[in-house]
Design a protein around this motif. Structure first.
Motif, PDB file in Angstrom:
ATOM      1  N   THR A  60       9.081  -3.354   2.202  1.00  0.00           N
ATOM      2  CA  THR A  60       8.603  -3.781   3.040  1.00  0.00           C
ATOM      3  C   THR A  60       6.739  -3.777   2.601  1.00  0.00           C
ATOM      4  O   THR A  60       6.588  -3.180   1.403  1.00  0.00           O
ATOM      5  CB  THR A  60       8.330  -2.090   3.965  1.00  0.00           C
TER       6      THR A  60
ATOM      7  N   ASN B  88       0.890  -1.479   0.145  1.00  0.00           N
ATOM      8  CA  ASN B  88      -0.017  -0.222  -0.376  1.00  0.00           C
ATOM      9  C   ASN B  88       1.317   0.952  -0.431  1.00  0.00           C
ATOM     10  O   ASN B  88       2.232   0.920  -0.870  1.00  0.00           O
ATOM     11  CB  ASN B  88      -0.900   0.115   1.154  1.00  0.00           C
TER      12      ASN B  88
ATOM     13  N   SER C  89       3.763   1.252   3.202  1.00  0.00           N
ATOM     14  CA  SER C  89       4.535   0.189   2.558  1.00  0.00           C
ATOM     15  C   SER C  89       5.865   0.458   1.806  1.00  0.00           C
ATOM     16  O   SER C  89       6.710   0.545   1.926  1.00  0.00           O
ATOM     17  CB  SER C  89       3.797  -0.906   2.444  1.00  0.00           C
TER      18      SER C  89
ATOM     19  N   LYS D 235       8.162   3.413   3.536  1.00  0.00           N
ATOM     20  CA  LYS D 235       9.327   3.057   4.350  1.00  0.00           C
ATOM     21  C   LYS D 235      10.107   2.200   3.186  1.00  0.00           C
ATOM     22  O   LYS D 235      11.285   2.415   3.556  1.00  0.00           O
ATOM     23  CB  LYS D 235       8.462   2.045   4.907  1.00  0.00           C
TER      24      LYS D 235
ATOM     25  N   ARG E 184      -2.449 -10.501   8.135  1.00  0.00           N
ATOM     26  CA  ARG E 184      -2.354  -9.570   9.642  1.00  0.00           C
ATOM     27  C   ARG E 184      -3.398  -8.767   9.153  1.00  0.00           C
ATOM     28  O   ARG E 184      -3.345  -7.480  10.407  1.00  0.00           O
ATOM     29  CB  ARG E 184      -0.931 -10.148   9.681  1.00  0.00           C
ATOM     30  N   ASN E 185      -3.703  -7.550   7.843  1.00  0.00           N
ATOM     31  CA  ASN E 185      -3.762  -6.399   8.457  1.00  0.00           C
ATOM     32  C   ASN E 185      -2.731  -5.179   9.129  1.00  0.00           C
ATOM     33  O   ASN E 185      -3.644  -4.626   9.683  1.00  0.00           O
ATOM     34  CB  ASN E 185      -5.555  -6.414   8.845  1.00  0.00           C
ATOM     35  N   GLU E 186      -1.327  -5.043   8.242  1.00  0.00           N
ATOM     36  CA  GLU E 186      -0.147  -4.329   8.783  1.00  0.00           C
ATOM     37  C   GLU E 186       0.576  -4.777   8.138  1.00  0.00           C
ATOM     38  O   GLU E 186       0.903  -5.801   7.489  1.00  0.00           O
ATOM     39  CB  GLU E 186      -0.181  -4.982  10.596  1.00  0.00           C
ATOM     40  N   LEU E 187       1.293  -3.722   8.405  1.00  0.00           N
ATOM     41  CA  LEU E 187       2.894  -3.550   7.267  1.00  0.00           C
ATOM     42  C   LEU E 187       3.819  -4.777   8.194  1.00  0.00           C
ATOM     43  O   LEU E 187       3.626  -5.155   8.981  1.00  0.00           O
ATOM     44  CB  LEU E 187       3.455  -1.870   7.361  1.00  0.00           C
ATOM     45  N   TRP E 188       4.649  -4.984   7.453  1.00  0.00           N
ATOM     46  CA  TRP E 188       5.729  -6.365   7.743  1.00  0.00           C
ATOM     47  C   TRP E 188       7.118  -5.938   6.565  1.00  0.00           C
ATOM     48  O   TRP E 188       6.878  -5.809   5.730  1.00  0.00           O
ATOM     49  CB  TRP E 188       4.964  -8.037   7.582  1.00  0.00           C
TER      50      TRP E 188
ATOM     51  N   TRP F  21       2.693  -4.786   2.475  1.00  0.00           N
ATOM     52  CA  TRP F  21       1.518  -4.845   3.349  1.00  0.00           C
ATOM     53  C   TRP F  21       1.223  -6.224   3.477  1.00  0.00           C
ATOM     54  O   TRP F  21       0.250  -7.440   2.413  1.00  0.00           O
ATOM     55  CB  TRP F  21      -0.267  -4.196   2.803  1.00  0.00           C
ATOM     56  N   SER F  22       0.775  -6.869   4.710  1.00  0.00           N
ATOM     57  CA  SER F  22       0.009  -8.593   4.332  1.00  0.00           C
ATOM     58  C   SER F  22      -1.509  -8.914   4.741  1.00  0.00           C
ATOM     59  O   SER F  22      -2.100  -7.292   5.190  1.00  0.00           O
ATOM     60  CB  SER F  22       0.368  -8.838   6.336  1.00  0.00           C
ATOM     61  N   ARG F  23      -1.895  -9.064   4.002  1.00  0.00           N
ATOM     62  CA  ARG F  23      -3.375  -8.846   3.450  1.00  0.00           C
ATOM     63  C   ARG F  23      -4.055 -10.167   4.504  1.00  0.00           C
ATOM     64  O   ARG F  23      -5.278  -9.624   5.533  1.00  0.00           O
ATOM     65  CB  ARG F  23      -3.679  -9.286   2.757  1.00  0.00           C
TER      66      ARG F  23
END
Length: 105
Positions: A46, A32, A35, A38, A52-56, A48-50
């Motif tokens: 970096t 996104n 990410s 970053k 976990r709904n978070e950056l990784w 977007w984890s679909r």
């Protein structure tokens, strides 16, 4: 700077990840705007984890970081290609690439 079209994918774009030296396709992920920003700032891939709904940050827990050397965008501006130096395995299974199985086998 060329603008990435995040609207087509409901805020996400697919990202093809390729080894900068061998050109082997390592994985497919999604980004996104946050990410991508970053990644541009840190030069560490970096995503977007679909699930976990978070950056990784790739490698944050495994140590298998992806050092971004180049980011290319497709003609429709809705898909990215990252050329990276991969530390260790790209796949969470421990394989060098996520594409290690032949569908016809």
């Amino acid at each position: 700077m060329i603008q990435v079209d995040f609207k087509k994918g409901n805020g996400l774009v697919p990202v093809i990840v390729q080894d900068v030296h061998t050109l082997e396709v390592l994985m497919l992920a999604y980004m996104n705007e946050a990410s991508l920003q970053k990644t541009l700032e840190t030069k560490l891939a970096t995503y977007w984890s679909r699930s976990r709904n978070e950056l990784w940050i790739k490698g944050e827990t495994s140590g298998h970081y992806q050092h971004v050397k180049e980011i290319l965008i497709d003609c429709d501006q809705d898909t990215l290609l990252l050329k990276v130096e991969q530390e260790g395995a790209a796949c969470h299974t421990g394989h060098k690439t996520c594409f290690y199985r032949n569908l016809e086998e």
